[in-house]
Design a protein around this motif. Structure first.
Motif, PDB file in Angstrom:
ATOM      1  N   GLN A  88       0.846  -1.183   0.000  1.00  0.00           N
ATOM      2  CA  GLN A  88       0.000   0.000   0.000  1.00  0.00           C
ATOM      3  C   GLN A  88       0.884   1.236   0.000  1.00  0.00           C
ATOM      4  O   GLN A  88       1.767   1.389   0.833  1.00  0.00           O
ATOM      5  N   ARG A 109       1.288   4.915   0.742  1.00  0.00           N
ATOM      6  CA  ARG A 109       0.692   5.959   1.576  1.00  0.00           C
ATOM      7  C   ARG A 109       1.195   7.319   1.131  1.00  0.00           C
ATOM      8  O   ARG A 109       2.381   7.486   0.837  1.00  0.00           O
ATOM      9  N   GLU A 148      -5.263  10.988   1.396  1.00  0.00           N
ATOM     10  CA  GLU A 148      -5.901   9.675   1.568  1.00  0.00           C
ATOM     11  C   GLU A 148      -7.330   9.844   2.088  1.00  0.00           C
ATOM     12  O   GLU A 148      -8.258   9.206   1.601  1.00  0.00           O
ATOM     13  N   HIS A 163     -12.005   1.886   1.295  1.00  0.00           N
ATOM     14  CA  HIS A 163     -10.538   1.885   1.298  1.00  0.00           C
ATOM     15  C   HIS A 163      -9.980   0.963   0.227  1.00  0.00           C
ATOM     16  O   HIS A 163      -8.937   1.258  -0.369  1.00  0.00           O
ATOM     17  N   ASN A 219      -7.278   1.914  -2.715  1.00  0.00           N
ATOM     18  CA  ASN A 219      -6.011   1.221  -2.925  1.00  0.00           C
ATOM     19  C   ASN A 219      -5.899   0.668  -4.343  1.00  0.00           C
ATOM     20  O   ASN A 219      -4.818   0.698  -4.942  1.00  0.00           O
ATOM     21  N   GLN A 254      -2.962   1.579  -6.971  1.00  0.00           N
ATOM     22  CA  GLN A 254      -2.162   0.525  -7.609  1.00  0.00           C
ATOM     23  C   GLN A 254      -2.191   0.653  -9.129  1.00  0.00           C
ATOM     24  O   GLN A 254      -1.160   0.497  -9.791  1.00  0.00           O
TER      25      GLN A 254
END
Length: 93
Positions: free
Chosen positions: A37, A39, A46, A57, A61, A65
């Protein structure tokens, strides 16, 4: 078809199946790299992205990605800002 040919076909199919399963669950270097992940340096990015996604969430993510795969040379904050920008842009289309 002879018994030997059937046996060879079955063995080849099973081998292919086992190989495909091992690729999906191997945890190789590529899988580890894709599953980490990323950050942001600024946590408000976020929070904003997750808020835009209704608290999802996992979706956030996945977006990050995908962005990493397309633009591997960019910073973490850039990926988060890009995902936010794309979501806001697409909502007004």
């Amino acid at each position: 078809m002879s018994g030997a040919a059937i046996a060879i076909s079955v063995i080849l199919c099973l081998s292919l199946f086992v190989w495909m399963q091992s690729r999906n669950t191997s945890g190789g270097a590529q899988n580890r790299r894709d599953n980490r992940q990323l950050r942001p340096q600024h946590p408000q990015l976020e929070r904003k992205l997750v808020k835009l996604l209704g608290g999802n969430h996992q979706a956030a993510n996945r977006l990050i990605q995908q962005s990493q795969l397309r633009h591997p040379d960019r910073s973490a904050d850039w990926h988060w800002e890009k995902a936010i920008y794309d979501l806001e842009r697409d909502r007004w289309r």
